[in-house]
Write an enzyme that holds these catalytic residues in place. Structure first.
Site, short mmCIF file in Angstrom:
data_model
loop_
_atom_site.label_atom_id
_atom_site.label_comp_id
_atom_site.label_asym_id
_atom_site.label_seq_id
_atom_site.Cartn_x
_atom_site.Cartn_y
_atom_site.Cartn_z
N TYR A 54 24.44 34.67 -52.01
CA TYR A 54 23.58 33.38 -51.58
C TYR A 54 24.13 32.35 -51.11
O TYR A 54 23.83 31.56 -50.68
CB TYR A 54 22.76 32.97 -53.03
CG TYR A 54 21.95 34.12 -53.74
CD1 TYR A 54 21.48 35.39 -52.79
CD2 TYR A 54 21.31 33.89 -54.88
CE1 TYR A 54 20.83 36.16 -53.51
CE2 TYR A 54 20.64 34.90 -55.29
CZ TYR A 54 19.97 35.99 -54.90
OH TYR A 54 19.33 37.00 -55.58
N HIS B 13 24.09 44.17 -57.54
CA HIS B 13 22.91 43.54 -56.54
C HIS B 13 22.03 44.59 -56.01
O HIS B 13 20.92 44.49 -55.94
CB HIS B 13 23.67 42.67 -55.64
CG HIS B 13 22.59 41.84 -55.22
ND1 HIS B 13 22.92 40.38 -54.85
CD2 HIS B 13 21.39 41.67 -54.98
CE1 HIS B 13 21.98 39.58 -54.34
NE2 HIS B 13 20.71 40.37 -54.70
N ARG C 197 6.78 21.58 -57.34
CA ARG C 197 6.78 23.02 -57.36
C ARG C 197 7.63 23.48 -58.49
O ARG C 197 7.16 24.51 -59.40
CB ARG C 197 6.63 23.76 -56.30
CG ARG C 197 5.59 23.69 -55.22
CD ARG C 197 5.55 24.58 -54.13
NE ARG C 197 6.32 24.58 -53.12
CZ ARG C 197 6.17 23.68 -51.99
NH1 ARG C 197 5.22 23.00 -52.04
NH2 ARG C 197 7.28 23.83 -51.15
#
Length: 318
Positions: A52, A114, A262
């Site tokens: 990421y 992953h 959110r």
């Protein structure tokens, strides 16, 4: 099962918070603020990954939160993941050390492989020529050594099919604690869910909202009539209903957001439930996978010649 405090107990005895903040595609410059907001709102689980490219920013925020006394390290659950370029056994310890250095912590609570796919060391992107044959048993032995060292308090996998998980369990000295996979009302993973439960492996759901912010994924998960109807009847949002469905199914959920409202909304899923008469309606939802893994499939390179082979047949609908 999740208890009233919102966690699932793993096969290690560790208690993993049932809702984690996802950080995939949370851009540098905004991911740090998202983590800060989430932890101050009550999240105690942050889902990270080397891929990421934002662990360093997350590390700066964690360090400040620890220094300011907002939260203690032992109160947080931090997950990270071993990327495909580091699956050679000799590269596994260094990969975790790099993650720990960036996150500015001494250990991760959970370290995951992953993808069941391997790429050349140092390669960037998804050029098929970088795909290499896979040797999960060798990689897993290196993962077990990290578990033994205490640098990874639990170890597990991502994106493993029932067959791949079964094969790993056959040879593992330390069984995987978690299999993190795509899971949401439009891809419910019922067979994998049942298999994981039977083997004491916790299923953790990424993209629990169907990755609505991802440009290259066409996702209508939150617009499905069942979710909209249930949300309306309960006075909740479709996102809250999707997340609550996950907890009632028995898996942890990892919603990603960088929007403060959110982030808080996604955490407000503990003091209510979906009643049985509405819960059964989720079985009516047509199933389709969003994350297909085509980058790991090639006629010549790597371990998989078809998407069916990657997912062991369960790739489109079940």
């Amino acid at each position: 099962m999740a208890n009233e405090n919102g966690y699932f107990e793993l096969n290690t005895g560790a208690k993993m918070p049932s809702v984690g903040l996802g950080t995939w595609q949370a851009d540098p410059g905004v991911v740090g603020n998202a983590v800060d907001v989430a932890i101050k709102a009550g999240y105690r689980h942050i889902d990270c990954a080397r891929l990421y490219l934002n662990e360093k920013e997350i590390g700066f925020v964690l360090k400040k939160l620890f220094e300011d006394g907002v939260v203690k390290r032992e109160d947080l659950w931090i997950t990270s993941k071993l990327w495909c370029t580091d699956l050679a056994p000799k590269d596994v310890p260094e990969a975790l050390d790099n993650t720990l250095q960036d996150l500015q912590i001494d250990y991760v609570d959970l370290y995951l492989i992953h993808w069941p796919a391997r790429m050349k060391k140092g390669s960037v992107g998804f050029n098929p020529e970088n795909l290499l044959p896979l040797d999960i048993p060798s990689t897993w032995r290196a993962m077990e050594a990290l578990y033994d060292s205490g640098k990874a308090r639990a170890i597990g996998v991502c994106n493993f099919s029932t067959k791949k998980l079964g094969d790993l369990l056959e040879i593992a000295r330390v069984p995987p604690a978690v299999n993190q996979v795509e899971c949401h009302p439009s891809w419910q993973q019922q067979k994998l869910h049942a298999f994981c439960k039977s083997k004491g492996v916790h299923l953790s759901g990424y993209s629990p909202l169907g990755s609505p912010g991802t440009r290259w994924i066409k996702s209508d998960v939150l617009r499905h009539p069942v979710l909209k109807t249930v949300a309306e009847k309960l006075g909740k949002t479709p996102a809250q209903v999707a997340l609550r469905w996950g907890l009632q199914m028995g898996h942890s959920v990892l919603p990603k957001s960088t929007n403060e409202a959110r982030i808080k909304e996604n955490f407000d899923i503990f003091d209510w439930s979906i009643p049985e008469d509405l819960f059964v309606k989720f079985s009516e939802i047509e199933q389709a996978r969003l994350i297909r893994g085509t980058a790991y499939v090639h006629d010549t390179f790597g371990s998989y010649r078809s998407v069916e082979e990657l997912w062991d047949g369960l790739w489109l609908i079940i």
